[in-house]
Design a protein around this motif. Sequence first.
Motif, short mmCIF file in Angstrom:
data_model
loop_
_atom_site.label_atom_id
_atom_site.label_comp_id
_atom_site.label_asym_id
_atom_site.label_seq_id
_atom_site.Cartn_x
_atom_site.Cartn_y
_atom_site.Cartn_z
N LYS A 153 -28.12 -66.09 -38.18
CA LYS A 153 -28.78 -66.66 -39.36
C LYS A 153 -27.77 -67.02 -40.45
O LYS A 153 -27.87 -68.06 -41.10
CB LYS A 153 -29.82 -65.68 -39.91
CG LYS A 153 -30.64 -66.20 -41.09
CD LYS A 153 -31.69 -65.19 -41.49
CE LYS A 153 -32.59 -65.75 -42.60
NZ LYS A 153 -31.87 -65.98 -43.86
N LYS A 154 -26.78 -66.15 -40.66
CA LYS A 154 -25.76 -66.40 -41.68
C LYS A 154 -24.96 -67.65 -41.36
O LYS A 154 -24.64 -68.45 -42.26
CB LYS A 154 -24.83 -65.19 -41.80
CG LYS A 154 -23.79 -65.34 -42.90
CD LYS A 154 -22.94 -64.09 -43.04
CE LYS A 154 -21.91 -64.24 -44.16
NZ LYS A 154 -21.08 -63.03 -44.32
N ARG A 156 -26.03 -70.23 -39.73
CA ARG A 156 -26.92 -71.36 -40.05
C ARG A 156 -27.04 -71.56 -41.56
O ARG A 156 -26.89 -72.67 -42.06
CB ARG A 156 -28.28 -71.10 -39.42
CG ARG A 156 -29.25 -72.30 -39.40
CD ARG A 156 -30.03 -72.49 -40.70
NE ARG A 156 -30.68 -71.29 -41.20
CZ ARG A 156 -31.92 -70.91 -40.87
NH1 ARG A 156 -32.63 -71.63 -40.02
NH2 ARG A 156 -32.45 -69.82 -41.43
N ASP A 157 -27.32 -70.49 -42.29
CA ASP A 157 -27.56 -70.59 -43.73
C ASP A 157 -26.34 -71.06 -44.50
O ASP A 157 -26.45 -71.85 -45.45
CB ASP A 157 -28.03 -69.24 -44.28
CG ASP A 157 -29.42 -68.86 -43.80
OD1 ASP A 157 -30.11 -69.73 -43.23
OD2 ASP A 157 -29.81 -67.69 -43.98
N GLU A 158 -25.16 -70.56 -44.12
CA GLU A 158 -23.94 -70.89 -44.85
C GLU A 158 -23.12 -71.98 -44.18
O GLU A 158 -22.04 -72.34 -44.66
CB GLU A 158 -23.09 -69.62 -45.02
CG GLU A 158 -23.81 -68.51 -45.79
CD GLU A 158 -22.96 -67.27 -45.99
OE1 GLU A 158 -21.72 -67.36 -45.80
OE2 GLU A 158 -23.52 -66.21 -46.34
N GLN A 159 -23.66 -72.52 -43.08
CA GLN A 159 -23.00 -73.61 -42.35
C GLN A 159 -21.54 -73.27 -42.06
O GLN A 159 -20.61 -74.02 -42.37
CB GLN A 159 -23.11 -74.91 -43.13
CG GLN A 159 -24.52 -75.49 -43.18
CD GLN A 159 -25.01 -75.95 -41.81
OE1 GLN A 159 -24.50 -76.94 -41.25
NE2 GLN A 159 -26.00 -75.24 -41.26
N LEU A 160 -21.33 -72.11 -41.44
CA LEU A 160 -19.99 -71.62 -41.14
C LEU A 160 -19.45 -72.29 -39.87
O LEU A 160 -19.92 -72.01 -38.77
CB LEU A 160 -20.01 -70.10 -40.96
CG LEU A 160 -20.52 -69.29 -42.16
CD1 LEU A 160 -20.57 -67.81 -41.81
CD2 LEU A 160 -19.64 -69.52 -43.38
N THR A 163 -16.88 -69.77 -37.55
CA THR A 163 -17.38 -68.48 -37.09
C THR A 163 -18.35 -68.65 -35.92
O THR A 163 -19.16 -69.59 -35.90
CB THR A 163 -18.12 -67.76 -38.24
OG1 THR A 163 -17.24 -67.64 -39.36
CG2 THR A 163 -18.57 -66.37 -37.81
N TYR A 175 -32.35 -70.20 -34.99
CA TYR A 175 -31.44 -70.61 -36.05
C TYR A 175 -30.63 -71.87 -35.72
O TYR A 175 -29.69 -72.22 -36.41
CB TYR A 175 -30.52 -69.44 -36.41
CG TYR A 175 -31.30 -68.23 -36.85
CD1 TYR A 175 -32.11 -68.28 -37.98
CD2 TYR A 175 -31.28 -67.05 -36.11
CE1 TYR A 175 -32.86 -67.18 -38.38
CE2 TYR A 175 -32.03 -65.94 -36.51
CZ TYR A 175 -32.81 -66.03 -37.64
OH TYR A 175 -33.57 -64.95 -38.02
#
Length: 293
Positions: A153-154, A156-160, A163, A175
Motif C-alpha cells: 500500500k505504501k 502505491r500511495d507514495e508512488q515509490l 522500492t 494496490y
Amino acid sequence: MKSPGRKPGLFLFLSKMKKAIRVAIQGIKASFHEEAAFKFFGKDIQTIECESFKKTCEKLEKGEADFVVMAIENSIAGSLLPNYTLLREYGFAITGEVYLPIQLHLMALPGVKLEDVKYVTSHPIAIRQCIDFIDEFPHLKVVESADTAACAKKIRDEQLTDTVAIANTLAAELYGLNIIERRIESNKKNFTRFLILKSDKTEDNQEINKASICFQVGNHVGALSKVLNIFADYEVNLTKIQSMPVLGKRNEYYFYVDIEWKNMEKYDTAVRKALKYTVNFNIMGEYIKNDKV
C-alpha cells in the motif's frame, strides 16, 4: 452439503445474519489475515483492520466484531507465543481453524525493473522466509515493516519507484502493483494456521472432532506424562503441545494442547480423567478439524 471446515451450527448462524459478519484481523486489507478470513468465511464479510492482535481482541470484547481471525503458528517460524497469552487472558472460544499456504511474491509499481530498485520491504518473518532470494541481490537494502500488505500500500500511495515489496497476490491486485518475481519464499511448503475466535463458548452443535485445551500440572516426576497417557489410553491424538511459563511463578507452566478424536465418548472420558491430575483445566474451544492447506 455442509461447508468443509465449519461447524454446521456456525454455518447456519452466519447464513441467518442480515448484515455481513464483522471479522477483526491483524493488519490491513489484503494481508494474510484477510486472506485467511476469506478462505474460512467467504468474501462476503466486513474485515476490521487492527494494528495489533490485542486490538482484534478488544474489538471482539466490545462487540465491535463478531469474530477474530488470529494466526497461531507457522510451519517455518513456529508458534506465535504472545497469542497464546491473549487466548487465555480474554477467554474467547475457538470455534474453528484454517490453514493458509504462504506464497510470497516480489511486487512493484508498473514499469519498475528490479535492477533499478534500491529497497525491499516487508514483515520481518516474510523477509526471513525469502532470504535466499534476497541474498542474490546484495545491492538491495532491507526495510522491515509491521505488515506485508501495508508495504504494498505504501508503494502505491507514495508512488515509490525505488522500492519493491514482498507480499501476497491479494495485495498486488488491491494496490495495483506488478508481480516481478513469483514464489520467492525459500521453503515452498510454508503455511500458517489461523484460529477463528468468538466471544462466547456456547456450543453450535455436537459435531466436533478437535479441541484446544490448556492446563497446569504439579511440579513432580511424571506429572505431565500421566495426563498425556490418559489421552493416549482413550485413543485421543495429541497434534500439538506448547508450554508457556506462568508469569512470576518459578517452575510453573501452562500447557496448551491440541487434540483430535474419532470417538466422542472416549474423548469425554479422557477429559474427565485428566481433570483429576491437572490444575486450571480449560477447554478453549471444540470445533471441526480443518487442516487442508
